[in-house]
Design a protein around this motif. Sequence first.
Motif, PDB file in Angstrom:
ATOM      1  N   ILE A  48       0.736  -1.012   0.184  1.00 56.82           N
ATOM      2  CA  ILE A  48       0.053   0.028  -0.202  1.00 56.82           C
ATOM      3  C   ILE A  48       0.934   1.251  -0.034  1.00 56.82           C
ATOM      4  CG2 ILE A  48      -1.794   1.411   1.142  1.00 56.82           C
ATOM      5  CD1 ILE A  48      -2.557  -1.386   2.521  1.00 56.82           C
ATOM      6  N   PHE A  49       1.870   1.111   1.038  1.00 59.70           N
ATOM      7  CA  PHE A  49       2.688   2.477   1.114  1.00 59.70           C
ATOM      8  C   PHE A  49       4.121   2.335   0.679  1.00 59.70           C
ATOM      9  CE2 PHE A  49      -0.522   2.937   4.726  1.00 59.70           C
ATOM     10  CZ  PHE A  49      -0.908   4.072   4.419  1.00 59.70           C
ATOM     11  N   GLU A  50       4.638   3.048   0.134  1.00 63.82           N
ATOM     12  CA  GLU A  50       5.924   3.351  -0.227  1.00 63.82           C
ATOM     13  C   GLU A  50       6.756   4.686   0.249  1.00 63.82           C
ATOM     14  OE1 GLU A  50       5.774   1.694  -4.794  1.00 63.82           O
ATOM     15  OE2 GLU A  50       4.710   3.578  -4.656  1.00 63.82           O
ATOM     16  N   GLY A 109      14.988  -4.063  -0.178  1.00 64.22           N
ATOM     17  CA  GLY A 109      14.592  -5.062  -1.119  1.00 64.22           C
ATOM     18  C   GLY A 109      14.609  -6.493   0.083  1.00 64.22           C
ATOM     19  N   PRO A 110      14.342  -7.754  -0.672  1.00 62.78           N
ATOM     20  CA  PRO A 110      14.586  -8.734  -0.026  1.00 62.78           C
ATOM     21  C   PRO A 110      15.893  -9.164   0.513  1.00 62.78           C
ATOM     22  CG  PRO A 110      13.272  -9.131  -2.138  1.00 62.78           C
ATOM     23  CD  PRO A 110      13.946  -7.942  -2.145  1.00 62.78           C
ATOM     24  N   ASP A 111      16.842  -8.532  -0.015  1.00 66.78           N
ATOM     25  CA  ASP A 111      18.397  -8.962   0.553  1.00 66.78           C
ATOM     26  C   ASP A 111      18.646  -7.907   1.496  1.00 66.78           C
ATOM     27  OD1 ASP A 111      18.205  -6.820  -1.129  1.00 66.78           O
ATOM     28  OD2 ASP A 111      19.778  -7.349  -2.540  1.00 66.78           O
ATOM     29  N   GLY A 112      17.773  -7.053   1.984  1.00 65.27           N
ATOM     30  CA  GLY A 112      18.209  -6.045   2.687  1.00 65.27           C
ATOM     31  C   GLY A 112      18.959  -4.844   2.235  1.00 65.27           C
ATOM     32  N   ALA A 113      18.973  -4.663   0.907  1.00 63.14           N
ATOM     33  CA  ALA A 113      19.737  -3.646   0.401  1.00 63.14           C
ATOM     34  C   ALA A 113      18.692  -2.490   0.056  1.00 63.14           C
ATOM     35  CB  ALA A 113      20.387  -4.067  -0.890  1.00 63.14           C
ATOM     36  N   VAL A 114      19.316  -1.329   0.039  1.00 65.50           N
ATOM     37  CA  VAL A 114      18.460  -0.084  -0.445  1.00 65.50           C
ATOM     38  C   VAL A 114      18.119   0.011  -2.037  1.00 65.50           C
ATOM     39  CG1 VAL A 114      18.512   2.668  -0.320  1.00 65.50           C
ATOM     40  CG2 VAL A 114      19.293   1.181   1.593  1.00 65.50           C
ATOM     41  N   GLN A 115      17.084   0.191  -2.359  1.00 63.07           N
ATOM     42  CA  GLN A 115      16.555   0.092  -3.755  1.00 63.07           C
ATOM     43  C   GLN A 115      15.869   1.732  -4.083  1.00 63.07           C
ATOM     44  OE1 GLN A 115      13.948  -3.044  -4.410  1.00 63.07           O
ATOM     45  NE2 GLN A 115      15.655  -4.406  -4.174  1.00 63.07           N
ATOM     46  N   PRO A 116      15.866   2.252  -5.068  1.00 67.19           N
ATOM     47  CA  PRO A 116      15.007   3.406  -5.188  1.00 67.19           C
ATOM     48  C   PRO A 116      13.467   2.987  -5.115  1.00 67.19           C
ATOM     49  CG  PRO A 116      16.309   2.979  -7.094  1.00 67.19           C
ATOM     50  CD  PRO A 116      16.416   1.619  -6.338  1.00 67.19           C
ATOM     51  N   GLY A 117      12.745   3.979  -4.510  1.00 64.26           N
ATOM     52  CA  GLY A 117      11.330   3.910  -4.290  1.00 64.26           C
ATOM     53  C   GLY A 117      10.757   4.957  -4.875  1.00 64.26           C
ATOM     54  N   LEU A 118      10.060   5.970  -4.234  1.00 62.58           N
ATOM     55  CA  LEU A 118       9.345   6.987  -5.034  1.00 62.58           C
ATOM     56  C   LEU A 118      10.376   7.995  -5.577  1.00 62.58           C
ATOM     57  CD1 LEU A 118       6.334   7.583  -2.667  1.00 62.58           C
ATOM     58  CD2 LEU A 118       6.340   6.902  -5.247  1.00 62.58           C
ATOM     59  N   ALA A 119      11.834   8.017  -5.048  1.00 61.56           N
ATOM     60  CA  ALA A 119      12.659   8.767  -5.656  1.00 61.56           C
ATOM     61  C   ALA A 119      13.585   7.986  -6.610  1.00 61.56           C
ATOM     62  CB  ALA A 119      13.706   9.247  -4.584  1.00 61.56           C
ATOM     63  N   LEU A 139      19.631   6.540   3.742  1.00 57.38           N
ATOM     64  CA  LEU A 139      18.925   6.194   2.858  1.00 57.38           C
ATOM     65  C   LEU A 139      18.128   4.879   3.154  1.00 57.38           C
ATOM     66  CD1 LEU A 139      21.560   6.649  -0.301  1.00 57.38           C
ATOM     67  CD2 LEU A 139      19.255   7.950   0.187  1.00 57.38           C
ATOM     68  N   TRP A 140      18.953   4.144   3.937  1.00 56.93           N
ATOM     69  CA  TRP A 140      18.355   2.867   4.524  1.00 56.93           C
ATOM     70  C   TRP A 140      17.284   3.482   5.389  1.00 56.93           C
ATOM     71  CZ3 TRP A 140      18.664   0.267   9.398  1.00 56.93           C
ATOM     72  CH2 TRP A 140      18.298  -0.939   9.284  1.00 56.93           C
ATOM     73  N   ASN A 141      17.602   4.280   6.205  1.00 61.00           N
ATOM     74  CA  ASN A 141      16.421   4.652   7.116  1.00 61.00           C
ATOM     75  C   ASN A 141      15.024   5.217   6.480  1.00 61.00           C
ATOM     76  OD1 ASN A 141      18.148   4.391   9.373  1.00 61.00           O
ATOM     77  ND2 ASN A 141      18.472   6.649   9.706  1.00 61.00           N
ATOM     78  N   MET A 142      15.420   5.482   5.391  1.00 60.92           N
ATOM     79  CA  MET A 142      14.031   6.111   4.692  1.00 60.92           C
ATOM     80  C   MET A 142      13.261   5.122   3.746  1.00 60.92           C
ATOM     81  SD  MET A 142      13.972   9.570   5.327  1.00 60.92           S
ATOM     82  CE  MET A 142      14.200   9.105   6.864  1.00 60.92           C
ATOM     83  N   GLY A 143      13.923   4.134   3.999  1.00 59.98           N
ATOM     84  CA  GLY A 143      13.164   2.724   3.300  1.00 59.98           C
ATOM     85  C   GLY A 143      12.413   2.187   4.371  1.00 59.98           C
ATOM     86  N   TRP A 144      12.420   2.323   5.751  1.00 62.37           N
ATOM     87  CA  TRP A 144      11.554   1.748   6.544  1.00 62.37           C
ATOM     88  C   TRP A 144      10.203   1.915   6.524  1.00 62.37           C
ATOM     89  CZ3 TRP A 144      13.142   0.683  12.354  1.00 62.37           C
ATOM     90  CH2 TRP A 144      14.569   0.350  12.480  1.00 62.37           C
ATOM     91  N   GLY A 145       9.406   1.108   7.106  1.00 64.59           N
ATOM     92  CA  GLY A 145       7.922   1.210   6.842  1.00 64.59           C
ATOM     93  C   GLY A 145       7.355   2.443   7.529  1.00 64.59           C
ATOM     94  N   GLU A 146       7.983   2.899   8.459  1.00 66.27           N
ATOM     95  CA  GLU A 146       7.432   4.209   9.187  1.00 66.27           C
ATOM     96  C   GLU A 146       7.670   5.162   8.615  1.00 66.27           C
ATOM     97  OE1 GLU A 146       9.175   1.441  10.452  1.00 66.27           O
ATOM     98  OE2 GLU A 146       7.937   0.809  12.267  1.00 66.27           O
TER      99      GLU A 146
END
Lengths: 493, 315
Positions: free
Chosen positions: A57-59, A65-75, A154-161
């Motif tokens: 639902i949210f991004e 990602g499934p491997d724990g690495a940061v991936q681009p989202g809405l950016a 960048l990793w922090n900004m990938g959290w669900g919160e």
Amino acid sequence: MKLLKSVLVATALALATSSAAIAQRTDIVIGMVLEPPHLDPTAGAAAAIKEVGYANIFEGITRIGPDGAVQPGLAESWEISDDGKVYTFKLRTGVKFHDGADFSAEDVKFSIDRAMAEDSVNPQKGLYSAIEKVEVVDPATVVVTLKHPQGAFLWNMGWGEAAIVSPASADGNKEKPIGTGPFKFENWAKGSSITLVKNPDYWGEEVALDKAEFRIIPDAAAAVPALLSGDVHAFSNMPAGDALPQIESDPRFKVVIGSTEGETVLATNNKKEPFDKLEVRQAIAHALNRDEIIAGTPPGLGVPIGSHFAPHHPAYVDLTGTYPYDPEKAKELLAQAGFPDGFSATLKLPPPGYARDGGQIIASQLRQVGINLEIIPLEWADWLSQVFTDKNYDLSIVSHVEPMDIGIYARPDYYFQYQNPEFNAVMEELEVTTDEAKRNELYGKAQRILAEDAVNGFLFQLPKVGVWDAKIEGMWENWPLSVADLTKVHWTE
Amino acid sequence: MTAFLAKRIGIGLLTLMVASAVVFGVLEILPGDPAQLMLGMNATPEALANLREQMGLNQPVLLRYFNWVGGMLVGDFGRSFTYSSPVIDLIAERVVVSLPLAVISLILSTAIAIPVGIFSAARRGKAADTVSMGAAQIGVAIPNFWFALLLIYVFAVWLRLVSSGGFPGWNAGIWPGIKALLLPAVALALPQAAILARVTRSAMLEVLGEDYIRTARAKGMPRRTVLWRHALRNAMIPVLTILGLQFAFLLAGTIIIENVFYLPGLGRLVFQAITQRDLIVVEGVVMLLVASVVVVNIIVDILYAVVDPRLRIAA
């Protein structure tokens, strides 16, 4: 004749593939144990909120990602200034929220400012601690300025919160979550199930599923028949208990044992006598037989750890041999600390099985070296207030499930009551280090300090027991975040 | 009869008042901070303080009590801390599952128990009595969650006649709804039926030993008429008492069965609310249950008077 034959074959093939395409299922029912209290990831810590909403639902501006690495989202991309303090995010265009509102840089600024605000109730407000300001350059560009360089930003900004929400719908997300993700919220039958449907206007790659239902099955005994009868197709983490071998031997299902971010520790009150003595903590470490503890906590699949760090991470150092199982050595250390006859203490246990079962085994192991533990079972609310908030405890068992949370040992006033300036210095350096190799080295150093100080009894990493229909693909094997990301999930027939 | 009713209702209201104070007081001293539970172990102190303010937990205890009672008098049960919806809506969603389940179970258990009880009493000491009371003994002894799992494995996993649990909602239609409640109702009804059958049997036996039964038989009245008209009516008082108690239990004491069949009933709502310290929900549900017990008791009292005219005069 030959021609006719090949035409026939081609037609048959075409029919077969097209009918397969038609027959392919596009719905899924996923079982989950705990019902989320609400669905707003920016206002509640319950893992179930993210299990339903994360990436579905949210991004966020980035994602994990499934491997724990940061991936681009809405950016879709970003640039980092040379001093590591200014992040310029290039945002995706043509993105819409589920209520039809357009997504733009203003929403990013709104979401971050809201989480940082004075009246914020974000359960991970700490993720935003390094941010100084957020500026909108144009609808597709946003600049975030940090107070100091932050390696994990960048990793922090990938959290669900850190989900990006819209000002128009943010206040209603608890009951009717509105995000930008590939699935839209459809219905929540309280106590029963939460249904998501495909978002036809999604900006990114189309998802294979048309409909996903999260069904709440609170009882472990009910989870097994629900799977066997075909009512539920998948569990990200199944409370299978003793029935796991039965499910494993059934060809209809796939069992995938993965790792989680849950470090299970024998939490120790480092300020309270006699646990303030290093020898006592070392003695406890020597008295613990991890293999026995793991075998005795169903499903018996935990991975031993020697410090507070997940074994699947590249920076992991195996420190399980720091204080190997050696009851004689433990007794010696206790005598050195001034307890030749041992002592008595309490062991306060929260409700999960790993704590209640593990607690029995640990109590008997420590009794071997003369430490008599009185077991006190508590429910979560009670545990949080007595142990976590009031620090009124000797020993406890709990799994710390937040990802990469070794930093909690540097927190002043945390319930372990551990204070070590050397460790804090490592954490401070880590906070501002962006170089990956250097970060991993610092993580290694931090793990060693905790292991040698025997801050807690380090037991095992909680396993993830993934169970799903053998015809399903795309479920996460490990849990760098405890989520049920359905974006790649599909049926093979 | 009016005086009798007025007295009963007066006692009922008094019970409700006392219950509200006890429920509120007990939950007030229950340890645990709802805000901490919501925000978890990583929450900052400011975020916790903000949430407590939002939940209204910073107000004095007495003020909160009177606000709550005052609200209930006008039908406002407050808003849930965790679910951000009104408590009354949450309860309503669950009652539409729990009430039909309780009613179906009660009908099932009564339909089985009363004939079995009468039958056993009439054939006291004979093989039929021994067999049916033996079965009842087993029914009392079997834990109902185990029996429920057995039903699931037979009817859902093996025969695939019904789904293993869950509730599709009444929107899906009356029959799918009832179908989802059938197995749980059977699992709930059988142990209740076993108890009820034993009570019916012993009440009947006691009555059958009375002089007037012998007189009725002696004047040549058929056995069947004596049994159904004279004995049963007088044996109904203890049976009604048990039925009243069982109904109250079936309405809310079914948490285990609700868990095994993952049904969204009242029992699970209150259990979940307690673990999450969603106090306002717990208070609302408990008050509703107290009210239903009071109402059921009043109904049972009226029924006593119906079956036994002497009680009407006494009242």
